[in-house]
Design a protein around this motif. Structure first.
Motif, PDB file in Angstrom:
ATOM      1  N   ILE A 191       7.150   8.572  54.316  1.00  0.00           N
ATOM      2  CA  ILE A 191       7.405  10.028  53.710  1.00  0.00           C
ATOM      3  C   ILE A 191       6.903  10.140  52.435  1.00  0.00           C
ATOM      4  O   ILE A 191       6.474  11.221  51.849  1.00  0.00           O
ATOM      5  CB  ILE A 191       9.061  10.022  53.754  1.00  0.00           C
ATOM      6  CG1 ILE A 191       9.519  10.186  55.301  1.00  0.00           C
ATOM      7  CG2 ILE A 191       9.586  11.045  53.050  1.00  0.00           C
ATOM      8  CD1 ILE A 191      11.156   9.936  55.381  1.00  0.00           C
ATOM      9  N   MET A 192       6.767   9.008  51.633  1.00  0.00           N
ATOM     10  CA  MET A 192       6.447   9.262  50.077  1.00  0.00           C
ATOM     11  C   MET A 192       5.019   9.352  50.053  1.00  0.00           C
ATOM     12  O   MET A 192       4.552  10.055  49.259  1.00  0.00           O
ATOM     13  CB  MET A 192       7.038   7.913  49.363  1.00  0.00           C
ATOM     14  CG  MET A 192       8.443   7.663  48.782  1.00  0.00           C
ATOM     15  SD  MET A 192       8.928   9.343  48.060  1.00  0.00           S
ATOM     16  CE  MET A 192       7.904   9.019  46.758  1.00  0.00           C
ATOM     17  N   LEU A 224       3.263  11.012  52.236  1.00  0.00           N
ATOM     18  CA  LEU A 224       3.154  12.602  52.371  1.00  0.00           C
ATOM     19  C   LEU A 224       3.357  13.367  51.203  1.00  0.00           C
ATOM     20  O   LEU A 224       2.760  14.194  50.871  1.00  0.00           O
ATOM     21  CB  LEU A 224       3.890  12.888  53.651  1.00  0.00           C
ATOM     22  CG  LEU A 224       3.227  12.380  55.235  1.00  0.00           C
ATOM     23  CD1 LEU A 224       4.335  12.463  56.139  1.00  0.00           C
ATOM     24  CD2 LEU A 224       1.847  12.849  55.453  1.00  0.00           C
ATOM     25  N   LEU A 225       4.715  12.929  50.537  1.00  0.00           N
ATOM     26  CA  LEU A 225       4.865  13.856  49.463  1.00  0.00           C
ATOM     27  C   LEU A 225       4.141  13.738  48.431  1.00  0.00           C
ATOM     28  O   LEU A 225       3.841  14.459  47.445  1.00  0.00           O
ATOM     29  CB  LEU A 225       6.488  13.382  49.140  1.00  0.00           C
ATOM     30  CG  LEU A 225       7.451  13.573  50.194  1.00  0.00           C
ATOM     31  CD1 LEU A 225       8.846  13.127  49.622  1.00  0.00           C
ATOM     32  CD2 LEU A 225       7.678  15.234  50.301  1.00  0.00           C
ATOM     33  N   THR A 226       3.562  12.336  48.227  1.00  0.00           N
ATOM     34  CA  THR A 226       2.376  12.275  46.995  1.00  0.00           C
ATOM     35  C   THR A 226       1.316  13.070  47.411  1.00  0.00           C
ATOM     36  O   THR A 226       0.640  13.578  46.269  1.00  0.00           O
ATOM     37  CB  THR A 226       2.267  10.791  47.087  1.00  0.00           C
ATOM     38  OG1 THR A 226       3.496   9.933  46.947  1.00  0.00           O
ATOM     39  CG2 THR A 226       1.234  10.515  45.749  1.00  0.00           C
ATOM     40  N   ALA A 232       1.232  15.891  49.011  1.00  0.00           N
ATOM     41  CA  ALA A 232       1.639  17.341  48.797  1.00  0.00           C
ATOM     42  C   ALA A 232       2.225  17.818  47.454  1.00  0.00           C
ATOM     43  O   ALA A 232       2.093  19.056  47.028  1.00  0.00           O
ATOM     44  CB  ALA A 232       2.839  17.751  49.925  1.00  0.00           C
ATOM     45  N   ILE A 233       2.852  16.881  46.873  1.00  0.00           N
ATOM     46  CA  ILE A 233       3.474  17.298  45.334  1.00  0.00           C
ATOM     47  C   ILE A 233       2.787  16.885  44.279  1.00  0.00           C
ATOM     48  O   ILE A 233       2.272  15.824  44.019  1.00  0.00           O
ATOM     49  CB  ILE A 233       4.828  16.638  45.174  1.00  0.00           C
ATOM     50  CG1 ILE A 233       5.737  17.237  46.547  1.00  0.00           C
ATOM     51  CG2 ILE A 233       5.489  17.119  44.061  1.00  0.00           C
ATOM     52  CD1 ILE A 233       7.051  16.556  46.474  1.00  0.00           C
ATOM     53  N   LEU A 245       3.812  13.900  41.715  1.00  0.00           N
ATOM     54  CA  LEU A 245       4.034  12.822  42.453  1.00  0.00           C
ATOM     55  C   LEU A 245       2.596  12.151  42.392  1.00  0.00           C
ATOM     56  O   LEU A 245       2.255  10.891  42.232  1.00  0.00           O
ATOM     57  CB  LEU A 245       4.491  12.628  43.864  1.00  0.00           C
ATOM     58  CG  LEU A 245       6.026  12.768  43.746  1.00  0.00           C
ATOM     59  CD1 LEU A 245       6.419  12.986  45.277  1.00  0.00           C
ATOM     60  CD2 LEU A 245       6.707  11.819  43.032  1.00  0.00           C
ATOM     61  N   GLU A 246       1.469  13.117  42.615  1.00  0.00           N
ATOM     62  CA  GLU A 246       0.119  12.518  42.809  1.00  0.00           C
ATOM     63  C   GLU A 246      -0.291  12.040  41.339  1.00  0.00           C
ATOM     64  O   GLU A 246      -1.035  11.103  41.223  1.00  0.00           O
ATOM     65  CB  GLU A 246      -0.795  13.583  43.414  1.00  0.00           C
ATOM     66  CG  GLU A 246      -2.247  13.221  43.482  1.00  0.00           C
ATOM     67  CD  GLU A 246      -3.102  14.294  44.175  1.00  0.00           C
ATOM     68  OE1 GLU A 246      -4.259  14.308  44.500  1.00  0.00           O
ATOM     69  OE2 GLU A 246      -2.431  15.477  44.210  1.00  0.00           O
ATOM     70  N   TYR A 271      11.062   5.319  44.215  1.00  0.00           N
ATOM     71  CA  TYR A 271      11.582   6.534  44.728  1.00  0.00           C
ATOM     72  C   TYR A 271      11.432   5.986  46.240  1.00  0.00           C
ATOM     73  O   TYR A 271      12.420   6.368  47.126  1.00  0.00           O
ATOM     74  CB  TYR A 271      10.741   7.594  44.483  1.00  0.00           C
ATOM     75  CG  TYR A 271      10.618   8.228  43.165  1.00  0.00           C
ATOM     76  CD1 TYR A 271      11.865   8.133  42.500  1.00  0.00           C
ATOM     77  CD2 TYR A 271       9.440   8.662  42.625  1.00  0.00           C
ATOM     78  CE1 TYR A 271      11.913   8.573  41.095  1.00  0.00           C
ATOM     79  CE2 TYR A 271       9.462   9.189  41.102  1.00  0.00           C
ATOM     80  CZ  TYR A 271      10.793   9.273  40.721  1.00  0.00           C
ATOM     81  OH  TYR A 271      10.920   9.784  39.177  1.00  0.00           O
ATOM     82  N   THR A 272      10.501   5.318  46.741  1.00  0.00           N
ATOM     83  CA  THR A 272      10.324   4.719  48.033  1.00  0.00           C
ATOM     84  C   THR A 272      11.720   4.046  48.473  1.00  0.00           C
ATOM     85  O   THR A 272      11.896   4.115  49.598  1.00  0.00           O
ATOM     86  CB  THR A 272       9.142   3.959  48.389  1.00  0.00           C
ATOM     87  OG1 THR A 272       8.058   4.557  47.700  1.00  0.00           O
ATOM     88  CG2 THR A 272       9.074   3.501  49.628  1.00  0.00           C
ATOM     89  N   VAL A 309      14.286   6.432  49.393  1.00  0.00           N
ATOM     90  CA  VAL A 309      14.376   7.066  50.389  1.00  0.00           C
ATOM     91  C   VAL A 309      14.576   6.010  51.665  1.00  0.00           C
ATOM     92  O   VAL A 309      15.086   6.455  52.574  1.00  0.00           O
ATOM     93  CB  VAL A 309      12.838   7.553  50.652  1.00  0.00           C
ATOM     94  CG1 VAL A 309      12.576   8.393  52.012  1.00  0.00           C
ATOM     95  CG2 VAL A 309      12.418   8.643  49.608  1.00  0.00           C
TER      96      VAL A 309
END
Length: 440
Positions: A92-93, A95-97, A99-100, A103-104, A121-122, A125
């Motif tokens: 999940i993290m 994928l979010l990294t 997409a956001i 976070l990247e 954060y991981t 989650v």
């Protein structure tokens, strides 16, 4: 003696026995792995274990996932969820990294502090996912077998399962930081290895009772496994070496000539992680179905979907093979993009005054590297998908079902983690060499 050579097996074992730093890391790793294995046999209180084991022994999804928890699900230990919530959180993290942008940027430009925030954060989650998964498991699967199904049964069971999962996650991080590394992968490795003695015993018993035909079937299956292991080793170690030339340069009064070297690109950049991620995704419908309740309409749809995409024992499930192959392909490209960035590689080569013969520095180099990486990733993903599918097909053809879902996925994880761990130990051995040189 050449100091940068790969250490021999004899030197590696000597360092493991004599070097205090490496020996301490190995002892910590072994102790923590034993601790996790013992926790699997500490029972979750308040459940009729005999009735539960009889009811779920033929559920294909739980049998498939039980391999990766080392029997934790069927034994109903406090570590029943194992490391799977943390693996799901990592997916999940990541994928979010991707997409956001925030976070990247945190991951790429904030250095070690940014990576620590991502890790924190991981963990959050993983905690949330462990609570959801344990709640679904308790309500959807365990409650009918509760000895006292009162109000406190659900919170007590959820607390026990969640605490066990968080403890396993903490142990994996300890192994990564203070042990020999690859904590999460090693936990999955030891869980798979723990199922082997029982599976081998069942296989020997099957061969003894079935006569010559059964022996021939077992031999065929074992030969396929051996060939698969050899193929996995070749692919895991396979690299494409791209020639690079360092420009002539002058440092002070010293002139350095042109030098030719190689930029190694692995055929399988993601290693074993695409398989682990694909397995974790396959477990998602089951977890969601347990949370939604298996008797509800949505829960039944999720259960049917989970059964459709889960490999079955002794049967050829083409939908499961296709779904798993697509997941492996996706995660191979996704993980390769996280590990190797062609633009960053091109910029680093340019800063070092290094170039690829016949390719202009800058955008042309990044495009060339991206094309090579895409082709390598495609070949690696196809190999992983084929290797995952073939032993399952052979098992269905020979009707040898004593391995209880242990197939190419497990083999890939075992071989991949073993190779990565061996390289990690070799890295420590090489560092011990240089420490010895500095002391001298």
């Amino acid at each position: 003696m050449v100091r940068d050579k790969t250490p021999t097996a004899q030197e590696t074992f000597l360092q493991m026995a004599q070097a205090a730093g490496l020996r301490g890391r190995l002892l910590i790793t072994i102790g923590l792995l034993i601790l996790v294995r013992l926790g699997i046999f500490i029972p979750v209180p308040g459940i009729d274990r005999a009735s539960f084991a009889e009811a779920v022994q033929n559920l294909p999804v739980l049998g498939f996932l039980d391999i990766f928890t080392g029997g934790g699900l069927s034994a109903l230990g406090i570590f029943a969820l194992g490391i799977l919530p943390f693996i799901n959180a990592s997916i999940i993290m990541q994928l979010l990294t991707a997409a956001i942008p925030a976070l990247e940027d945190l991951q790429k430009n904030e250095g070690e502090a940014g990576r620590r925030k991502i890790s924190q954060y991981t963990r959050y989650v993983a905690l949330a996912w462990a609570i959801l998964q344990s709640l679904g498991l308790t309500i959807g699967l365990l409650r009918p077998y509760a000895l006292n199904p009162g109000f406190w049964f659900i919170p007590e069971t959820v607390l026990a399962l969640t605490a066990g999962s968080m403890f396993v996650m903490w142990v994996s991080e300890l192994i990564t930081e203070r042990g020999i590394g690859n904590g999460a992968s090693l936990l999955i490795f030891i869980n798979i290895v723990a199922t082997l003695p029982k599976n081998l015993g069942n296989t020997i018993e099957f061969a003894q009772q079935g006569g010559r035909e059964a022996v021939a079937q077992v031999v065929i299956l074992l030969l396929v496994f051996l060939v698969t292991i050899v193929g996995i080793v070749f692919v895991q170690e396979g690299t494409r070496r791209i020639p690079i030339i360092s420009a002539r340069r002058q440092v002070g009064k010293r002139l350095y000539r042109e030098r030719t070297s190689y930029l190694p690109l692995r055929l399988n950049q993601g290693g074993v992680m695409p398989i682990i991620f694909a397995t974790a995704v396959i477990s998602l419908p089951t977890s969601l179905a347990q949370f939604a309740g298996g008797d509800s309409g949505f829960g039944q749809i999720l259960v049917q979907f989970a059964n459709a995409v889960t490999p079955l024992r002794g049967e050829i499930n083409w939908i499961a093979i296709a779904f798993q192959s697509l997941l492996i392909l996706f995660f191979s490209y996704f993980y390769a993009s996280l590990i190797m960035n062609p633009v960053d590689m091109s910029q680093n080569l340019k800063k070092m005054g290094t170039s690829i013969p016949g390719i202009r520095p800058g955008k042309a180099t990044s495009n060339y590297l991206e094309q090579v990486m895409n082709r390598l990733t495609l070949l690696g993903a196809i190999f992983l998908a084929v290797v995952v599918a073939i032993p399952s097909l052979i098992e269905a053809a020979t009707r040898v079902q004593t391995f209880n879902g242990f197939g190419a996925t497990s083999l890939l994880i075992l071989v991949g983690v073993a190779i990565d761990t061996a390289k990690q130990i070799q890295t420590y051995v090489i560092s011990q060499r240089y420490e010895g040189m500095v002391k001298k």
